[in-house]
Design a protein around this motif. Structure first.
Motif, short mmCIF file in Angstrom:
data_model
loop_
_atom_site.label_atom_id
_atom_site.label_comp_id
_atom_site.label_asym_id
_atom_site.label_seq_id
_atom_site.Cartn_x
_atom_site.Cartn_y
_atom_site.Cartn_z
N ALA A 15 5.48 8.71 -12.62
CA ALA A 15 5.24 9.13 -11.24
C ALA A 15 3.90 8.63 -10.73
CB ALA A 15 5.28 10.67 -11.15
N PHE A 16 2.88 8.68 -11.61
CA PHE A 16 1.57 8.16 -11.23
C PHE A 16 1.64 6.66 -10.99
CE2 PHE A 16 -2.33 6.09 -12.77
CZ PHE A 16 -3.23 6.56 -11.83
N LEU A 17 2.40 5.95 -11.84
CA LEU A 17 2.55 4.51 -11.68
C LEU A 17 3.25 4.18 -10.37
CD1 LEU A 17 2.27 1.67 -12.88
CD2 LEU A 17 4.48 2.01 -14.00
N THR A 18 4.17 5.05 -9.94
CA THR A 18 4.86 4.84 -8.66
C THR A 18 3.87 4.89 -7.51
OG1 THR A 18 6.88 5.84 -9.56
CG2 THR A 18 6.69 5.68 -7.16
N PHE A 19 3.00 5.90 -7.50
CA PHE A 19 1.99 6.00 -6.45
C PHE A 19 0.99 4.84 -6.54
CE2 PHE A 19 3.32 10.49 -6.46
CZ PHE A 19 3.56 10.65 -5.10
N TYR A 20 0.68 4.45 -7.76
CA TYR A 20 -0.25 3.34 -7.97
C TYR A 20 0.31 2.05 -7.38
CZ TYR A 20 -3.70 0.55 -10.57
OH TYR A 20 -4.72 -0.28 -10.92
N SER A 21 1.58 1.76 -7.70
CA SER A 21 2.21 0.54 -7.17
C SER A 21 2.36 0.61 -5.65
CB SER A 21 3.56 0.32 -7.84
OG SER A 21 4.43 1.41 -7.59
N MET A 22 2.62 1.82 -5.12
CA MET A 22 2.72 1.97 -3.68
C MET A 22 1.39 1.64 -3.00
SD MET A 22 3.83 5.36 -1.52
CE MET A 22 5.31 5.55 -2.53
N ASN A 23 0.31 2.10 -3.61
CA ASN A 23 -1.03 1.78 -3.10
C ASN A 23 -1.24 0.28 -3.07
OD1 ASN A 23 -3.92 1.20 -3.14
ND2 ASN A 23 -4.26 3.38 -3.49
N VAL A 24 -0.88 -0.39 -4.18
CA VAL A 24 -1.05 -1.84 -4.26
C VAL A 24 -0.26 -2.54 -3.16
CG1 VAL A 24 -0.55 -3.88 -5.66
CG2 VAL A 24 -1.55 -1.86 -6.72
N MET A 25 0.99 -2.15 -3.01
CA MET A 25 1.86 -2.84 -2.05
C MET A 25 1.46 -2.57 -0.61
SD MET A 25 5.65 -2.66 -3.79
CE MET A 25 5.64 -0.89 -4.04
N VAL A 26 1.17 -1.31 -0.27
CA VAL A 26 0.83 -0.97 1.13
C VAL A 26 -0.40 -1.74 1.59
CG1 VAL A 26 -0.02 0.86 2.62
CG2 VAL A 26 1.95 1.28 1.16
N PHE A 27 -1.47 -1.70 0.80
CA PHE A 27 -2.68 -2.40 1.21
C PHE A 27 -2.50 -3.91 1.10
CE2 PHE A 27 -4.57 1.77 0.71
CZ PHE A 27 -5.52 1.78 1.72
N GLY A 28 -1.71 -4.38 0.13
CA GLY A 28 -1.43 -5.80 0.07
C GLY A 28 -0.70 -6.29 1.30
N PHE A 29 0.27 -5.49 1.77
CA PHE A 29 0.99 -5.85 2.99
C PHE A 29 0.04 -5.86 4.19
CE2 PHE A 29 4.97 -3.74 1.00
CZ PHE A 29 5.12 -4.84 0.18
N ILE A 30 -0.88 -4.90 4.22
CA ILE A 30 -1.83 -4.84 5.34
C ILE A 30 -2.72 -6.08 5.36
CG2 ILE A 30 -3.83 -3.59 6.26
CD1 ILE A 30 -2.53 -1.00 5.31
N TYR A 31 -3.19 -6.49 4.19
CA TYR A 31 -4.03 -7.71 4.14
C TYR A 31 -3.25 -8.92 4.63
CZ TYR A 31 -7.04 -4.84 1.14
OH TYR A 31 -7.85 -3.86 0.64
N ARG A 32 -2.00 -9.01 4.20
CA ARG A 32 -1.18 -10.15 4.60
C ARG A 32 -0.91 -10.13 6.11
NH1 ARG A 32 0.50 -15.30 4.59
NH2 ARG A 32 2.75 -15.50 4.93
N ILE A 33 -0.56 -8.98 6.61
CA ILE A 33 -0.26 -8.85 8.05
C ILE A 33 -1.51 -9.13 8.88
CG2 ILE A 33 0.34 -7.18 9.86
CD1 ILE A 33 2.19 -5.85 7.77
N LEU A 34 -2.65 -8.60 8.41
CA LEU A 34 -3.91 -8.80 9.13
C LEU A 34 -4.24 -10.28 9.25
CD1 LEU A 34 -6.57 -7.56 10.33
CD2 LEU A 34 -7.49 -7.66 7.99
N ASP A 35 -4.06 -11.02 8.18
CA ASP A 35 -4.42 -12.44 8.18
C ASP A 35 -3.34 -13.30 8.83
OD1 ASP A 35 -6.70 -13.75 7.58
OD2 ASP A 35 -6.18 -14.25 5.52
#
Length: 303
Positions: free
Chosen positions: A205-225
């Motif tokens: 469950a912790f890994l799920t939230f961890y991966s969600m954090n990685v993906m959400v902010f990764g998507f934001i960086y990609r969208i921003l650029d």
């Protein structure tokens, strides 16, 4: 298939996979070493499971032992005997393993009784546990003091075989102590996994939230650029738009606060988002570990 037999097959698979990684790494330097190591993997697994049935964690401990030996041997050869032929190097690598398997065969009844008991023996002193390391280490250290330039190539090979033969003889005589040490390590390894087994669900469950954090902010960086006219990142010294995989990679290293420096935010907007992710990540780690420990304590109270 019985549970114990399934466990043995899993241990065999893990052992083979682990040693295969080491074999491929060594084989990238010399293909002959790869062949020798893979053959040693198959022989060691077959030997251990035929002589000591049920020794699934013994095989895992043995896998780590062989892998560690391979790393030390590679360092020894590279540092002191880099000019010897690969075939001689491979023979020298096998000699201590032959000594170990020969010694364990001679003491197989005693070792097998410990394996089948499936419990940690009484505590032994430091010398009885790993005292056998000192003569083996001593032989390896002595090889560093031989002046290389004063000996022709053939003498370097002779010195190499004398050193590896001496180690093989020591291993032959102390194989029982080594095997007992590996059994202790294997049983402790098994006890460790039994203790952490109840934590698999909360950890996932912790890994799920961890991966969600990685993906959400990764998507934001990609969208921003991607959807902005401004360049927000400097990548390997070049100011350009970040790719999708680079954005996920940058998100992971930001979350872990590693900061390799190959990707650097250059705009105020990007720096603000990175700062936010760091704060969120620290909070996630704190609350995540707290929840895992809380879950563990609640499970212990229920027993």
């Amino acid at each position: 298939m019985p549970m114990r037999q399934r466990g043995i097959w899993k241990a065999m698979g893990f052992t083979a996979f682990f040693l295969l990684l080491v074999a491929l790494a060594i084989g990238s330097i010399n293909p002959l070493h790869l062949t020798v190591f893979l053959s040693l993997v198959l022989c060691s697994i077959a030997f251990l499971l035929s002589v000591f049935p049920g020794s699934r964690f013994f095989t895992i401990a043995m896998a780590n032992f062989i892998a560690l030996y391979a790393c030390i041997f590679n360092f020894l050869v590279t540092s002191n005997f880099s000019t010897i032929e690969p075939v001689f190097s491979s023979i020298g690598f096998i000699l201590p393993m032959i000594g170990f398997f020969g010694g364990t065969w001679l003491h197989r009844k005693n070792i097998k009784s410990i394996v089948l008991a499936h419990q940690l023996p009484a505590a032994r002193g430091f010398r009885a546990s790993i005292g056998w390391l000192f003569p083996i280490t001593g032989i390896g250290l002595v090889s560093f003091f031989f002046p290389r330039n004063l000996f022709p190539l053939i003498w370097e090979e002779v010195i190499f075989f004398v050193a590896m033969g001496g180690i093989a003889l020591v291993v032959l005589f102390v194989s029982k102590q080594i095997a007992t040490f590996l059994l202790d390590c294997g049983l402790l390894f098994e006890a460790f996994f039994l203790r952490i087994e109840p934590l698999i669900v909360p950890a996932f469950a912790f890994l799920t939230f961890y991966s969600m954090n990685v993906m959400v902010f990764g998507f934001i960086y990609r969208i921003l650029d991607h959807y902005s006219s401004e360049i927000h990142f400097t990548i390997s010294g070049e100011a350009r738009a970040i790719s999708f995989m680079e954005s996920l990679y940058f998100s992971i290293i930001t979350l872990s606060t590693v900061g390799y420096g190959d990707i650097v935010p250059r705009s105020d907007v990007a720096r603000s988002i990175v700062s936010l992710q760091i704060v969120v990540s620290v909070m996630l780690l704190l609350f995540g570990f707290s929840e895992i420990m809380s879950y563990s304590r609640s499970r212990n109270h229920q027993k």
